[in-house]
Enzyme design. Structure first.
Site, PDB file in Angstrom:
ATOM      1  N   HIS A  98      65.030  -1.090  71.290  1.00 51.41           N
ATOM      2  CA  HIS A  98      65.746  -1.394  72.544  1.00 51.41           C
ATOM      3  C   HIS A  98      65.706  -2.891  72.837  1.00 51.41           C
ATOM      4  O   HIS A  98      66.733  -3.481  73.208  1.00 51.41           O
ATOM      5  CB  HIS A  98      65.112  -0.620  73.693  1.00 51.41           C
ATOM      6  N   GLU A  99      64.538  -3.502  72.678  1.00 51.30           N
ATOM      7  CA  GLU A  99      64.443  -4.945  72.923  1.00 51.30           C
ATOM      8  C   GLU A  99      65.290  -5.721  71.920  1.00 51.30           C
ATOM      9  O   GLU A  99      65.888  -6.745  72.267  1.00 51.30           O
ATOM     10  CB  GLU A  99      62.982  -5.392  72.871  1.00 51.30           C
ATOM     11  N   HIS A 102      68.781  -5.931  73.042  1.00 54.68           N
ATOM     12  CA  HIS A 102      69.064  -7.072  73.920  1.00 54.68           C
ATOM     13  C   HIS A 102      69.321  -8.337  73.106  1.00 54.68           C
ATOM     14  O   HIS A 102      70.158  -9.163  73.471  1.00 54.68           O
ATOM     15  CB  HIS A 102      67.889  -7.303  74.870  1.00 54.68           C
ATOM     16  N   HIS A 106      72.714 -10.671  73.104  1.00 53.44           N
ATOM     17  CA  HIS A 106      72.724 -12.130  73.231  1.00 53.44           C
ATOM     18  C   HIS A 106      73.475 -12.768  72.077  1.00 53.44           C
ATOM     19  O   HIS A 106      74.251 -13.720  72.266  1.00 53.44           O
ATOM     20  CB  HIS A 106      71.285 -12.646  73.287  1.00 53.44           C
TER      21      HIS A 106
END
Length: 228
Positions: A98-99, A102, A106
């Site tokens: 999940h991170e 991100h 980006h």
């Protein structure tokens, strides 16, 4: 003002947040006991995803705490908590991916992420200051102009919470796709990771609902004074 019925809205928001937090902890604990078949750790999965996507300038590091995981675009770090970094559980891999979701947002210029980032300064200020402007204005009997300014500022915090929803749901979607496409989890394990990430996403839904209820309360208080 401190003892009016609109406090029910605050209590409802607090209850929603508490229930969401309990659910995510319960779901995470359940799948934290399920070791993934490949036995990769959260750190290894995060690094694999970054390398596979040829992401440059982003490193994976350990941070203390439980579920304090986050991606920091400012210094280019994927920060994994104690229960994720060295764990090979299905839950840990879901969070780690999940991170990385991100990170990919980006990298690809995902618009909602850019909007959320631009809102951070005014959202922090508005959330912390706006509500106190409203309260002080109502207590001191100041004009509606001051109340409206406070409500306007607080609304930026609400907007931030709302924009956060697509950001978090999209990061989870990207995570699950990568976990499956890169064969990091089996289809059954991906379904279990989805349960963890769905539960985590509900905490953001609860936070947004709580902020909306608080905004609604401030508007009700303003309108009530107008009728008095």
């Amino acid at each position: 003002m401190y003892y009016d019925w609109t406090y029910i809205l605050v209590l409802i928001g607090a209850l929603l947040s508490m229930l969401a937090s309990m659910r995510v902890q319960r779901t995470y604990d359940k799948y934290a006991r399920v070791r993934s078949a490949r036995g990769l750790t959260g750190r290894e999965v995060a690094n694999y995803i970054l390398q596979t996507n040829n992401v440059q300038g982003v490193t994976v590091q350990h941070v203390s705490g439980s579920l304090t995981d986050h991606y920091n675009p400012t210094n280019g770090t994927v920060n994994l908590s104690d229960v994720v970094y060295g764990s090979a559980s299905v839950a840990a891999l879901g969070v780690a991916a999940h991170e990385c979701g991100h990170v990919m947002q980006h990298e690809t210029g995902y618009v909602p992420l850019q909007i959320r980032a631009s809102l951070v300064p005014i959202a922090n200020f508005g959330s912390n200051v706006g509500i106190w402007i409203v309260i002080a204005s109502l207590l001191l009997g100041l004009s509606d102009n001051f109340v409206n300014v406070g409500i306007f500022l607080f609304s930026f915090g609400v907007l931030f919470q709302l924009v956060t929803l697509p950001v978090e749901f999209n990061a989870s979607h990207r995570a699950l796709v990568m976990l499956e496409e890169y064969n990091l989890l089996s289809p059954d394990e991906v379904a279990e990771a989805r349960e963890v990430l769905t539960a985590a996403a509900l905490t953001y839904v609860a936070a947004a609902a709580s902020s909306l209820l608080q905004l609604f309360r401030l508007i009700l208080l303003r309108n009530s004074r107008r009728r008095d």
